[in-house]
Motif scaffolding. Structure first.
Motif, mmCIF file in Angstrom:
data_model
loop_
_atom_site.group_PDB
_atom_site.id
_atom_site.type_symbol
_atom_site.label_atom_id
_atom_site.label_comp_id
_atom_site.label_asym_id
_atom_site.label_seq_id
_atom_site.Cartn_x
_atom_site.Cartn_y
_atom_site.Cartn_z
ATOM 1 N N ASN A 183 37.458 42.622 36.466
ATOM 2 C CA ASN A 183 38.179 42.231 37.722
ATOM 3 C C ASN A 183 38.746 40.903 37.512
ATOM 4 N N GLY A 237 36.197 38.683 36.334
ATOM 5 C CA GLY A 237 36.423 37.983 37.822
ATOM 6 C C GLY A 237 35.508 36.774 37.793
ATOM 7 N N SER A 288 41.335 37.906 37.522
ATOM 8 C CA SER A 288 41.957 37.051 38.807
ATOM 9 C C SER A 288 43.402 36.313 38.602
ATOM 10 N N SER A 289 43.668 36.265 37.193
ATOM 11 C CA SER A 289 44.943 35.379 36.692
ATOM 12 C C SER A 289 45.827 36.229 35.789
ATOM 13 N N ASP A 322 38.396 30.691 40.213
ATOM 14 C CA ASP A 322 37.443 31.526 40.184
ATOM 15 C C ASP A 322 36.140 30.407 40.693
ATOM 16 N N GLY A 346 43.879 30.555 43.456
ATOM 17 C CA GLY A 346 42.842 31.655 42.732
ATOM 18 C C GLY A 346 41.789 31.214 42.173
#
Length: 332
Positions: free
Chosen positions: A143, A126, A145-146, A275, A273
């Protein structure tokens, strides 16, 4: 001398690894690559024919993979769908390559008792807050995110399971963002460099505050070779060069090194999204295996990278127009 099978060896970091191995060891290398849009045979030009061969094919093709693994002493698994923007547009290829392809390779190395090293990314962890002093370590919880980072996380977990359940001799490395020769112009740094070389303005997502921990591809290659030769089976090693820079500072450095005003860039729509910050703690790799980066200074690594793109327009120009057309459609 060992026979290495390098998957995805016509891609960016894979091709840099092949060049590095053939220049610095007596290993022989077979590259397996399906030559998707991000794979480029020109990235493998000039390699010694007596120590290198190329096989076109898909890592998810078990009948093709099995005999290649059988004849190899080790597999270094670079092959992956890796572009976040593409994963947001169409996630399916990321599942096919990053999960099913990795499974296919793991089953082959399991059958033949072949050493396996799996290349992964810090994006599985993440992101971090901009004001967080922490860095990712080998114990940081996943974690993603994509679709890209989640499929890489899945492949990491498969490797760990095959080590524990079946005794596969494997290691994993999670690396920070690479830069250097042979990187597709859709990626952040080569896109900005080639824009300036063409007399066009660089493009910066949003405000440019997103921070990446940059490492030159040669340093990544030397770290992977170190892990392959001296890493403990079943262990994960994080690879980083303490190169944290936000995207705005990176664009401004590129402009400065190319003799342009530091503010001569355009802001474009940020991606969903996106990061905020990645940062790697590579102390385990450095302390236990004695590795250190050559390009500890980001500026010198960037000077070398810009020189390569300036001298190799014939490599990147065929990709450039289509890439920029796609970005314009996305408002980026």
């Amino acid at each position: 001398m060992s026979e290495l099978l390098v998957t995805g060896g016509a891609g960016f970091i894979g091709s840099n690894f092949v060049h590095y191995v053939l220049a610095n060891t007596d290993h022989t290398v077979t590259v397996l690559d399906k030559l998707s849009y991000a794979g480029n045979l020109a990235s493998l030009d000039g390699l010694p024919s007596d120590r290198f061969r190329f096989v076109k094919g898909d890592i998810a093709d078990a009948e093709l993979v099995d005999p290649l693994v059988e004849r190899s002493d080790a597999v270094v698994h670079y092959a992956a769908e890796s572009h976040n923007d593409n994963s947001l547009h169409d996630p399916r290829p990321f599942l096919d390559t990053n999960i099913i392809g990795s499974y296919t390779l793991l089953e082959a190395v399991r059958r033949h008792g072949t050493r396996f090293h799996h290349i992964s990314t810090d994006e599985v962890y993440g992101d971090l807050e901009l004001d967080d002093p922490a860095r990712f370590t080998e114990s940081t919880p996943y974690n993603p995110s994509s679709p890209y980072s989640s499929t890489k996380a899945a492949s990491d977990l498969l490797v760990r399971a095959w080590v524990r359940s079946f005794g596969v001799e494997a290691t994993i490395s999670n690396c920070s963002n690479n830069y250097g020769p042979y990187q597709h112009v859709e990626k952040f740094i080569p896109r900005q460099i080639t824009n300036v070389l063409r007399g066009e303005r660089p493009k910066l997502y949003g405000t440019g505050e997103n921070v990446r921990d940059w490492i030159h591809a040669d340093d990544h290659s030397s770290a992977v070779l170190t892990i392959l030769e001296r890493g403990a089976i079943g262990e994960t090693y994080l690879i980083g060069a303490d190169g944290e820079k936000n995207n705005r500072d990176t664009v401004e450095l590129i402009l400065e090194l190319l003799g342009q005003p530091r503010d001569a860039y355009d802001h474009v729509n940020d991606r969903p999204g996106h990061d905020m910050r990645y940062a790697i703690d590579s102390s385990k790799l450095r302390d236990e295996l004695g590795w250190a980066p050559r390009y500890a200074d980001f500026r010198s690594g960037m000077e070398s990278t810009i020189a390569w793109y300036r001298d190799n327009e014939g490599w990147w120009a065929p990709q450039k127009d289509a890439t920029e057309a796609r970005y314009r459609e996305q408002g980026q």
